[in-house]
Design a protein around this motif. Structure first.
Motif, PDB file in Angstrom:
ATOM      1  N   GLY A 606      68.403-139.346 -23.847  1.00 27.88           N
ATOM      2  CA  GLY A 606      68.591-138.680 -25.120  1.00 27.88           C
ATOM      3  C   GLY A 606      67.328-138.055 -25.659  1.00 27.88           C
ATOM      4  N   VAL A 607      67.501-137.190 -26.650  1.00 29.64           N
ATOM      5  CA  VAL A 607      66.386-136.464 -27.245  1.00 29.64           C
ATOM      6  C   VAL A 607      65.983-137.171 -28.532  1.00 29.64           C
ATOM      7  CG1 VAL A 607      65.612-134.253 -28.175  1.00 29.64           C
ATOM      8  CG2 VAL A 607      67.268-134.318 -26.288  1.00 29.64           C
ATOM      9  N   PHE A 608      64.716-137.509 -28.625  1.00 30.27           N
ATOM     10  CA  PHE A 608      64.162-138.132 -29.825  1.00 30.27           C
ATOM     11  C   PHE A 608      63.338-137.092 -30.581  1.00 30.27           C
ATOM     12  CE2 PHE A 608      65.683-141.599 -27.474  1.00 30.27           C
ATOM     13  CZ  PHE A 608      65.843-142.687 -28.334  1.00 30.27           C
ATOM     14  N   GLY A 609      63.123-137.376 -31.857  1.00 32.68           N
ATOM     15  CA  GLY A 609      62.527-136.372 -32.730  1.00 32.68           C
ATOM     16  C   GLY A 609      61.211-135.809 -32.248  1.00 32.68           C
ATOM     17  N   ASP A 610      60.382-136.647 -31.641  1.00 34.47           N
ATOM     18  CA  ASP A 610      59.080-136.170 -31.185  1.00 34.47           C
ATOM     19  C   ASP A 610      59.167-135.387 -29.878  1.00 34.47           C
ATOM     20  OD1 ASP A 610      59.840-138.412 -29.791  1.00 34.47           O
ATOM     21  OD2 ASP A 610      57.859-139.331 -29.759  1.00 34.47           O
ATOM     22  N   MET A 611      60.357-135.362 -29.266  1.00 34.71           N
ATOM     23  CA  MET A 611      60.537-134.630 -28.008  1.00 34.71           C
ATOM     24  C   MET A 611      61.148-133.252 -28.228  1.00 34.71           C
ATOM     25  SD  MET A 611      62.328-137.691 -25.867  1.00 34.71           S
ATOM     26  CE  MET A 611      61.567-139.309 -25.631  1.00 34.71           C
ATOM     27  N   ALA A 612      61.925-133.092 -29.307  1.00 31.18           N
ATOM     28  CA  ALA A 612      62.661-131.843 -29.518  1.00 31.18           C
ATOM     29  C   ALA A 612      61.733-130.644 -29.562  1.00 31.18           C
ATOM     30  CB  ALA A 612      63.483-131.933 -30.803  1.00 31.18           C
ATOM     31  N   ASP A 614      59.120-130.138 -27.986  1.00 28.74           N
ATOM     32  CA  ASP A 614      58.546-129.802 -26.681  1.00 28.74           C
ATOM     33  C   ASP A 614      59.559-129.135 -25.750  1.00 28.74           C
ATOM     34  OD1 ASP A 614      56.120-130.940 -27.435  1.00 28.74           O
ATOM     35  OD2 ASP A 614      56.759-132.946 -26.799  1.00 28.74           O
ATOM     36  N   THR A 615      60.779-128.883 -26.241  1.00 24.13           N
ATOM     37  CA  THR A 615      61.808-128.286 -25.371  1.00 24.13           C
ATOM     38  C   THR A 615      61.724-126.771 -25.337  1.00 24.13           C
ATOM     39  OG1 THR A 615      63.384-128.171 -27.212  1.00 24.13           O
ATOM     40  CG2 THR A 615      63.395-130.184 -25.859  1.00 24.13           C
ATOM     41  N   GLY A 616      60.971-126.173 -26.276  1.00 29.63           N
ATOM     42  CA  GLY A 616      60.935-124.715 -26.354  1.00 29.63           C
ATOM     43  C   GLY A 616      62.069-124.138 -27.176  1.00 29.63           C
ATOM     44  N   ILE A 617      62.950-124.993 -27.666  1.00 33.31           N
ATOM     45  CA  ILE A 617      64.061-124.549 -28.509  1.00 33.31           C
ATOM     46  C   ILE A 617      63.636-124.686 -29.961  1.00 33.31           C
ATOM     47  CG2 ILE A 617      66.464-125.004 -29.170  1.00 33.31           C
ATOM     48  CD1 ILE A 617      66.911-126.110 -26.351  1.00 33.31           C
ATOM     49  N   ASN A 812      71.399-121.169 -18.159  1.00 32.30           N
ATOM     50  CA  ASN A 812      71.946-122.364 -17.522  1.00 32.30           C
ATOM     51  C   ASN A 812      70.878-123.221 -16.861  1.00 32.30           C
ATOM     52  OD1 ASN A 812      74.725-122.114 -18.125  1.00 32.30           O
ATOM     53  ND2 ASN A 812      74.931-120.511 -16.579  1.00 32.30           N
ATOM     54  N   ASP A 813      69.940-122.568 -16.137  1.00 29.52           N
ATOM     55  CA  ASP A 813      68.918-123.354 -15.435  1.00 29.52           C
ATOM     56  C   ASP A 813      67.973-124.035 -16.430  1.00 29.52           C
ATOM     57  OD1 ASP A 813      67.796-121.007 -16.298  1.00 29.52           O
ATOM     58  OD2 ASP A 813      66.736-120.550 -14.421  1.00 29.52           O
ATOM     59  N   GLN A 814      67.700-123.385 -17.558  1.00 32.80           N
ATOM     60  CA  GLN A 814      66.876-123.986 -18.599  1.00 32.80           C
ATOM     61  C   GLN A 814      67.546-125.239 -19.161  1.00 32.80           C
ATOM     62  OE1 GLN A 814      66.593-121.434 -22.016  1.00 32.80           O
ATOM     63  NE2 GLN A 814      65.264-122.814 -23.181  1.00 32.80           N
ATOM     64  N   ILE A 815      68.841-125.132 -19.452  1.00 34.19           N
ATOM     65  CA  ILE A 815      69.585-126.255 -20.021  1.00 34.19           C
ATOM     66  C   ILE A 815      69.746-127.368 -18.990  1.00 34.19           C
ATOM     67  CG2 ILE A 815      71.889-126.950 -20.810  1.00 34.19           C
ATOM     68  CD1 ILE A 815      70.107-125.663 -22.941  1.00 34.19           C
ATOM     69  N   ARG A 821      65.866-133.843 -17.575  1.00 34.56           N
ATOM     70  CA  ARG A 821      64.659-134.410 -18.174  1.00 34.56           C
ATOM     71  C   ARG A 821      64.989-135.537 -19.146  1.00 34.56           C
ATOM     72  NH1 ARG A 821      60.764-130.803 -22.116  1.00 34.56           N
ATOM     73  NH2 ARG A 821      59.637-132.527 -23.118  1.00 34.56           N
ATOM     74  N   PHE A 822      66.084-135.387 -19.893  1.00 36.15           N
ATOM     75  CA  PHE A 822      66.440-136.386 -20.906  1.00 36.15           C
ATOM     76  C   PHE A 822      67.590-137.285 -20.473  1.00 36.15           C
ATOM     77  CE2 PHE A 822      64.466-132.911 -23.333  1.00 36.15           C
ATOM     78  CZ  PHE A 822      63.440-133.622 -23.953  1.00 36.15           C
ATOM     79  N   GLY A 823      67.899-137.255 -19.178  1.00 26.06           N
ATOM     80  CA  GLY A 823      69.010-138.065 -18.683  1.00 26.06           C
ATOM     81  C   GLY A 823      68.630-139.461 -18.259  1.00 26.06           C
ATOM     82  N   GLY A 824      67.352-139.809 -18.333  1.00 23.46           N
ATOM     83  CA  GLY A 824      66.933-141.176 -18.045  1.00 23.46           C
ATOM     84  C   GLY A 824      66.974-141.554 -16.579  1.00 23.46           C
ATOM     85  N   GLY A 825      66.916-140.580 -15.686  1.00 26.80           N
ATOM     86  CA  GLY A 825      66.931-140.924 -14.263  1.00 26.80           C
ATOM     87  C   GLY A 825      68.219-141.624 -13.849  1.00 26.80           C
ATOM     88  N   GLN A 826      69.336-141.182 -14.407  1.00 29.31           N
ATOM     89  CA  GLN A 826      70.599-141.872 -14.145  1.00 29.31           C
ATOM     90  C   GLN A 826      71.004-141.797 -12.680  1.00 29.31           C
ATOM     91  OE1 GLN A 826      72.314-139.424 -17.128  1.00 29.31           O
ATOM     92  NE2 GLN A 826      72.703-141.135 -18.498  1.00 29.31           N
TER      93      GLN A 826
END
Length: 913
Positions: A606-612, A614-617, A812-815, A821-826
């Motif tokens: 998941g995305v936490f506030g301090d990470m958002a 850094d996404t470029g969005i 699509n490739d960006q998303i 990146r935020f999937g936790g290595g599932q």
């Protein structure tokens, strides 16, 4: 006992199914009456189903119109009880499902619509049921066994879902649940009685006599504007819209000079807004942000646009066990932890452009002073008790364990990571000694139970005052349904004394002899933090907090905070007899999940506030999407794919496209000056329609329906796009003088709609709003005030600035990169653990490919295997054979959980009936 039912009424289905379960427990004669027969003498309209002389309520005639009440009576006859989860489902069915379902059935049975026109209104509700069943991994809505909620929802949905075309293939859990109930004899008998093998057509005569229902959001089935919508406008509405338009900027009231500090003003509307104070020890994730600070920020910005005296405050909640725990983890003192994370929180909210008037903290002298004053007043008035508490003590750590130092199995729902004060899964408050298999969170040893002296708030003695206050406050207020339900549940069960002290060092000291080694429980003094933060903002804080006659208090939070804001703090304030301002409007969201799972900092999910950042969005895109999916009536889920779609369709192709075209036409065709506008009747009708949509926006935001109000902005933008497309100013500008004049009118009206949208957008996307206003050089008063009428704020001759695109396409490739990146290595976790289960060979082959295809394949296998188990049980097959197939089903469910990145859960025991 006689049950009257009306022929062809959809509400008969769950009633008859529940009645079928009660057969043998009570004599029941079912009578069918005509749709116009009045069975209840004191009602002017016929109301059935009805149970005359129902002993459940002791009334001569009982119009049990809500199917949960009717079915509840039959379930009581059957010896079944209702729990909180069941009650929550019944509340959701009445408030969320029924409006959507009524619209869908009307479109299908009366208007003869098909496909997405019918499924569209209910798709969100169906998905919610499916996600709930999948996430809990239960066969039924409230647990391992069938409940009243299953019968009510099945009966409501059956007329629609009995047609497989309206039971989406991807909703496997919903399909399995629905088929299980549909095969049961009482349900089959009910369906045959009501539908008479005619399907949904059996309901047509009944539905034709009902008013045409509105869709859940009060709009047409499609989001596209239609000509007949404009045709319904009256001449008076059109004339009023034109008159308001012509008054222009001059009709705006003068701007109020800014206050510092902001204070209430007698005779004006004074709005005090709070966000639930976030724990200082955690970095907030997207769910925390939308549930509290972002939702409150939208309403605060809107309030300022209305020129209401508005104070918006928040701050970090810094005392308590959570801070001590984090300090031990990081090897810092509690004060150092607070200092460190307060800065992190402030930076995150600053990046998200949250417009606090003050963002404070609870570790201040003012917090100690006000908390101790409230305590002393409660003590003096006899609302504080002393009692010996059986408490967990860790012998290894040589200390009593406060609630958050303990973790164990929830005694109510069996969740294995319940805290010592509350279960995050079922939401129930817990006494730590009630936990099963408790562990000290510091050393993981098993604590022992010992006695400790503590102070309690005497809630039973305050209960009557609370109920009187609620009786005056709730009618006409904007408390959300879930907040009302939670408080009603507490009062229904009867209030009990609540401990307000803890064996900690980090907290507000207790000013009482014999309790020097204790501090106040964080949830006694955390809500007092709003008062102390205001006191640090202004020494006139009592003008806000001891002024209920002149101040409206709006409090925003997630639903787990409702008991403390709607019950514990009001009881404390009422007990002081000090005229405190209490919450007028309690706004509680449901939960936001991450890709249908949970946010987890430890697992990197998941995305936490301090990470958002850094996404470029940009922050405004995050704001827009979170508000678009705001979990208002039910849980919702953040989805990367959906975020891409909403950005590229709603923002880029709809809103951004319209505003950019309107501005570019002014620059390209008219040298940057707004052209003369000669309005035709069609233009005047568009003015009236935009005005009505603007008024709808106001109505929604005044009721704090934030997500729906955002749809009004997008609807106006769609109307603008259609207006430009139909009138084609780029062609008319090359034609005759009349054509060029028409191009000027269309361009001028369009750019004024863009100016209006820039102001309506301000609460949602403040940076984008400011950018549009700068490009259009919108006059300052028009940027700061939003009336309920659509004004011409850019008159002919107004010069605009340089126009440029507002939004960028998400690729699509960006998303996909961000999703990984935020999937936790599932995937890696899944590949490592898949060998620990025993899948069928053909499943192993698909495991190696992973991704959405794997998840869908596993879901299909789970559904298939679940059907095998159910068929064997229905056939009363050999127990060993059933056990073997159940084992296969559990293995498949483990694989699916791993593929989705969910933690493995131990099997739950059956719930008690």
């Amino acid at each position: 006992m006689r049950l009257f039912v009306s022929e062809g009424a959809p509400g008969n289905l769950p009633v008859l199914a529940a009645a079928g379960r009660a057969r043998g427990r009570a004599e029941l004669l079912i009578s069918t009456v005509g749709p116009e027969e009045c069975m209840v003498p004191f009602l002017t309209r016929p109301k059935v189903p009805v149970l005359p002389c129902c002993p459940l309520f002791g009334l001569t005639y009982n119009h049990c119109f809500h199917c949960g009440v009717r079915n509840g009576y039959f379930f009581l006859l059957s010896g079944w009880e209702q729990d909180d989860i069941t009650n929550q489902w019944l509340e959701w069915e009445a408030t969320e499902l029924q409006p959507a379902l009524s619209a869908a059935l009307y479109y299908l049975a009366v208007q003869g619509k098909k496909g997405e026109d019918v499924l569209g209104p209910v798709r969100r509700a169906l998905t919610h049921i499916d996600h709930s069943l999948s996430r809990q991994n239960w066969p039924f809505l409230a647990g391992e066994t069938e409940s009243l909620a299953d019968i009510v929802l099945w009966g409501a949905l059956y007329p629609l879902l009995q047609d497989p075309a309206y039971l989406p293939e991807e909703l496997g859990a919903l399909r399995s649940w629905f088929q299980t109930l549909s095969t049961q004899e009482p349900c089959q008998r009910a369906a045959e009685t009501v539908l008479k093998q005619q399907g949904v057509l059996a309901l047509r005569p009944y539905l034709q006599k009902q008013p045409q229902p509105s869709p859940p959001d009060g709009r047409a089935v499609t989001n596209e504007p239609e000509e007949e919508e404009l045709a319904t406008l009256s001449e008076e509405e059109i004339a009023m819209a034109v008159t308001a338009w012509e008054k222009g900027v001059e009709s705006l009231p003068p701007l109020q000079p800014p206050q510092n500090p902001v204070l209430p003003v007698a005779g004006e509307r004074n709005v005090l807004i709070t966000s639930a104070l976030p724990y200082v020890n955690n970095v907030p994730h997207l769910g925390n942000i939308i549930g509290c600070v972002l939702s409150a920020d939208v309403f605060a910005r809107y309030s300022r646009l209305r020129q209401w005296n508005t104070l918006y405050l928040c701050g970090t909640d810094e005392y308590g066990t959570a801070t001590e725990t984090k300090a031990m983890e990081e090897g810092l003192t509690p004060q150092e932890i607070c200092d460190k994370y307060h800065v992190i929180h402030a930076d995150i909210y600053r990046w998200f452009n949250i417009s606090f008037d003050i963002f404070g903290r609870t570790t201040t002298p003012q917090q100690t002073k006000i908390t101790q004053d409230i305590f002393q007043r409660l003590l003096t008035r006899g609302f504080v008790l002393q009692d010996t508490v059986e408490q967990l003590r860790c012998e290894q750590c040589a200390r009593f364990l406060a609630d958050r130092f303990v973790e164990g199995v929830c005694p109510f729902c069996g969740y294995e990571e319940a805290r010592g004060d509350q279960c995050d899964k079922c939401g129930k408050l817990i006494n730590a000694i009630e936990l099963k298999k408790p562990q000290c969170k510091v050393c993981r040893s098993c604590p022992v139970v010992k006695s400790s002296q503590h102070l309690f708030l005497d809630l039973p003695k305050l209960e009557k005052r609370l109920e009187e206050w609620l009786g005056k406050t709730l009618p006409g207020s904007d408390w959300t349904p879930n907040a009302r339900f939670i408080i009603r549940s507490w009062l229904r069960d009867g209030l009990k004394p609540r401990c307000i002290t803890r064996d900690l060092k980090w907290g507000t000291p207790v000013p009482l002899e014999g309790f020097e080694d204790k501090v106040f429980y964080v949830w006694f003094d955390a809500t007092i933090g709003y008062l102390s933060i205001t006191a640090n903002y202004t020494d006139q804080w009592e003008r806000w907090w001891k002024n209920p006659e002149q101040v409206e208090l709006y409090q925003f939070m997630a639903k787990d905070n409702v008991p403390f804001h709607g019950l514990v703090f009001p009881c404390s304030a009422l007990g002081t007899e000090d005229n405190y301002t209490l919450v007028s409007h309690l706004i509680a969201t449901e939960y936001l999940n991450y890709e249908d799972g949970k946010f987890s900092k430890s697992r990197g999910v998941g995305v936490f506030g301090d990470m958002a950042q850094d996404t470029g969005i940009p922050a405004d895109i995050w704001r827009f999407y979170l508000l678009y999916i705001r979990p208002e009536g039910q849980d919702s889920a953040f989805s990367w794919t959906d975020m891409l779609l909403k950005n590229n369709s709603e923002l880029l192709n709809n809103l951004g496209n319209f505003i950019n075209r309107a501005g570019m036409f002014v620059s390209k065709f008219f040298g940057g000056y707004v052209p003369e506008m000669v309005l035709t009747p069609d233009d005047q009708r568009l003015l009236a329609h935009v005005t009505l949509e603007l008024q709808h926006y106001h109505q929604l935001l005044e009721k704090v329906r934030i997500r729906d109000a955002l749809r009004s902005i997008l609807t106006i933008s769609r109307h603008g796009n259609q207006y430009i497309q139909v009138n084609e100013p780029w062609k008319r500008i090359k034609g005759s003088e009349a054509d060029r004049q028409r191009a000027g009118t269309v361009t001028g009206l369009a750019v004024n709609i863009a100016a209006l949208l820039s102001v309506m957008l301000q609460p949602y996307m403040p940076t984008v709003s400011a950018t549009i206003q700068a490009q259009l050089q919108l006059p300052a008063p028009a940027c700061s005030i939003l009336l309920t009428n659509f004004l011409c704020t850019l008159p002919a001759g107004h010069q605009i600035g340089t126009v440029s695109p507002l939004f960028q396409k998400l690729e699509n490739d960006q998303i996909e990169s961000l999703r990984q990146r935020f999937g936790g290595g599932q995937l890696e976790e899944f590949l490592e653990l898949k060998a620990k289960v025993s899948p069928k060979p053909e499943v192993v082959e698909t495991v190696t490919t992973a991704g959405p295809q794997l998840i869908q394949a596993l879901m299909d296998e789970v559904t298939k295997q679940g059907n095998i188990v159910r068929e064997l049980k229905a056939q009363k097959a050999d127990k060993n054979q059933i056990a073997a197939e159940v084992a296969k089903l559990l293995d498949l469910k483990k694989q699916l959980a791993l593929a989705e990145g969910k933690p493995l859960e131990t099997s739950k025991g059956k719930k008690k009936k």
